[in-house]
Design a protein around this motif. Sequence first.
Motif, PDB file in Angstrom:
ATOM      1  N   MET A 124       3.285  -0.713 -42.074  1.00  0.00           N
ATOM      2  CA  MET A 124       3.890  -1.249 -41.002  1.00  0.00           C
ATOM      3  C   MET A 124       3.233  -1.411 -39.693  1.00  0.00           C
ATOM      4  O   MET A 124       2.089  -0.657 -39.472  1.00  0.00           O
ATOM      5  N   PHE A 125       3.619  -2.283 -38.867  1.00  0.00           N
ATOM      6  CA  PHE A 125       2.865  -2.896 -37.787  1.00  0.00           C
ATOM      7  C   PHE A 125       4.084  -2.697 -36.594  1.00  0.00           C
ATOM      8  O   PHE A 125       5.300  -2.948 -36.580  1.00  0.00           O
ATOM      9  N   THR A 126       3.457  -2.054 -35.368  1.00  0.00           N
ATOM     10  CA  THR A 126       4.356  -1.984 -34.145  1.00  0.00           C
ATOM     11  C   THR A 126       3.719  -2.914 -33.052  1.00  0.00           C
ATOM     12  O   THR A 126       2.663  -2.747 -32.674  1.00  0.00           O
ATOM     13  N   VAL A 127       5.029  -3.237 -32.626  1.00  0.00           N
ATOM     14  CA  VAL A 127       4.946  -4.011 -31.094  1.00  0.00           C
ATOM     15  C   VAL A 127       5.390  -2.981 -29.967  1.00  0.00           C
ATOM     16  O   VAL A 127       6.569  -2.612 -30.394  1.00  0.00           O
ATOM     17  N   TYR A 128       4.812  -2.851 -28.998  1.00  0.00           N
ATOM     18  CA  TYR A 128       5.170  -1.897 -27.982  1.00  0.00           C
ATOM     19  C   TYR A 128       4.789  -2.521 -26.636  1.00  0.00           C
ATOM     20  O   TYR A 128       4.175  -3.381 -26.335  1.00  0.00           O
ATOM     21  N   VAL A 129       5.775  -2.012 -25.748  1.00  0.00           N
ATOM     22  CA  VAL A 129       5.735  -2.395 -24.379  1.00  0.00           C
ATOM     23  C   VAL A 129       5.338  -0.942 -23.686  1.00  0.00           C
ATOM     24  O   VAL A 129       6.339  -0.037 -23.783  1.00  0.00           O
ATOM     25  N   LEU A 130       4.380  -0.801 -22.882  1.00  0.00           N
ATOM     26  CA  LEU A 130       4.144   0.330 -22.026  1.00  0.00           C
ATOM     27  C   LEU A 130       4.256  -0.070 -20.537  1.00  0.00           C
ATOM     28  O   LEU A 130       4.543  -1.287 -19.981  1.00  0.00           O
ATOM     29  N   TYR A 131       4.639   0.757 -19.735  1.00  0.00           N
ATOM     30  CA  TYR A 131       5.134   0.574 -18.441  1.00  0.00           C
ATOM     31  C   TYR A 131       4.405   1.695 -17.519  1.00  0.00           C
ATOM     32  O   TYR A 131       4.250   2.914 -17.761  1.00  0.00           O
ATOM     33  N   SER A 132       3.819   1.219 -16.433  1.00  0.00           N
ATOM     34  CA  SER A 132       3.180   2.088 -15.357  1.00  0.00           C
ATOM     35  C   SER A 132       4.050   2.107 -14.176  1.00  0.00           C
ATOM     36  O   SER A 132       4.210   1.346 -13.414  1.00  0.00           O
ATOM     37  N   PHE A 133       4.512   3.488 -13.934  1.00  0.00           N
ATOM     38  CA  PHE A 133       5.382   3.573 -12.741  1.00  0.00           C
ATOM     39  C   PHE A 133       4.634   3.449 -11.549  1.00  0.00           C
ATOM     40  O   PHE A 133       5.221   2.854 -10.500  1.00  0.00           O
ATOM     41  N   SER A 134       3.422   3.972 -11.519  1.00  0.00           N
ATOM     42  CA  SER A 134       2.682   4.015 -10.192  1.00  0.00           C
ATOM     43  C   SER A 134       2.330   2.709  -9.840  1.00  0.00           C
ATOM     44  O   SER A 134       2.317   2.523  -9.000  1.00  0.00           O
ATOM     45  N   LEU A 147       0.401   3.556 -33.583  1.00  0.00           N
ATOM     46  CA  LEU A 147       0.894   3.797 -32.255  1.00  0.00           C
ATOM     47  C   LEU A 147       0.462   4.852 -31.547  1.00  0.00           C
ATOM     48  O   LEU A 147       0.084   4.903 -30.290  1.00  0.00           O
ATOM     49  N   ILE A 148       0.199   6.146 -32.474  1.00  0.00           N
ATOM     50  CA  ILE A 148       0.083   7.242 -31.551  1.00  0.00           C
ATOM     51  C   ILE A 148      -1.452   7.372 -30.965  1.00  0.00           C
ATOM     52  O   ILE A 148      -1.727   7.728 -29.967  1.00  0.00           O
ATOM     53  N   THR A 149      -2.033   6.767 -31.875  1.00  0.00           N
ATOM     54  CA  THR A 149      -3.630   6.775 -31.763  1.00  0.00           C
ATOM     55  C   THR A 149      -3.803   5.688 -30.588  1.00  0.00           C
ATOM     56  O   THR A 149      -4.555   6.006 -29.568  1.00  0.00           O
ATOM     57  N   ARG A 150      -3.221   4.368 -30.670  1.00  0.00           N
ATOM     58  CA  ARG A 150      -3.419   3.414 -29.629  1.00  0.00           C
ATOM     59  C   ARG A 150      -3.007   4.028 -28.144  1.00  0.00           C
ATOM     60  O   ARG A 150      -3.565   3.830 -27.484  1.00  0.00           O
ATOM     61  N   PHE A 151      -1.854   4.486 -28.262  1.00  0.00           N
ATOM     62  CA  PHE A 151      -1.113   5.260 -27.162  1.00  0.00           C
ATOM     63  C   PHE A 151      -2.104   6.089 -26.296  1.00  0.00           C
ATOM     64  O   PHE A 151      -2.190   6.151 -25.207  1.00  0.00           O
ATOM     65  N   LYS A 152      -2.905   7.052 -27.324  1.00  0.00           N
ATOM     66  CA  LYS A 152      -3.862   7.931 -26.892  1.00  0.00           C
ATOM     67  C   LYS A 152      -4.997   7.267 -26.120  1.00  0.00           C
ATOM     68  O   LYS A 152      -5.636   7.710 -24.849  1.00  0.00           O
ATOM     69  N   PHE A 153      -5.471   6.049 -26.644  1.00  0.00           N
ATOM     70  CA  PHE A 153      -6.568   5.289 -26.060  1.00  0.00           C
ATOM     71  C   PHE A 153      -6.155   4.856 -24.901  1.00  0.00           C
ATOM     72  O   PHE A 153      -6.785   4.695 -23.807  1.00  0.00           O
ATOM     73  N   HIS A 154      -4.865   4.328 -24.673  1.00  0.00           N
ATOM     74  CA  HIS A 154      -4.480   3.627 -23.377  1.00  0.00           C
ATOM     75  C   HIS A 154      -4.436   4.670 -22.295  1.00  0.00           C
ATOM     76  O   HIS A 154      -4.721   4.552 -21.138  1.00  0.00           O
TER      77      HIS A 154
END
Length: 84
Positions: free
Chosen positions: A1-11, A23-30
Amino acid sequence: MFTVYVLYSFSADRLYIGMTSDLITRFKFHNYKATKGFTTMFRPWFCIVVETYQSKHLARNREKFLKSGNGWYKSKRALSQGLF
């Protein structure tokens, strides 16, 4: 499975669009592990969209669309209308 994701920075009111097979590992890197690059400047990031695809090809095409002018515009518009 491959995931496309959109992240948002409120600040910083910024979007980041990416693709990964973990996704979990990639999110931790970000948010924590990366020491250089675009996403390190606008932490913390929140995952606001997740789409899964069976093939890397389909996921890459979706990522490219979202990063295109039309896709970027639609993403920002949906965000401003509270659709995410």
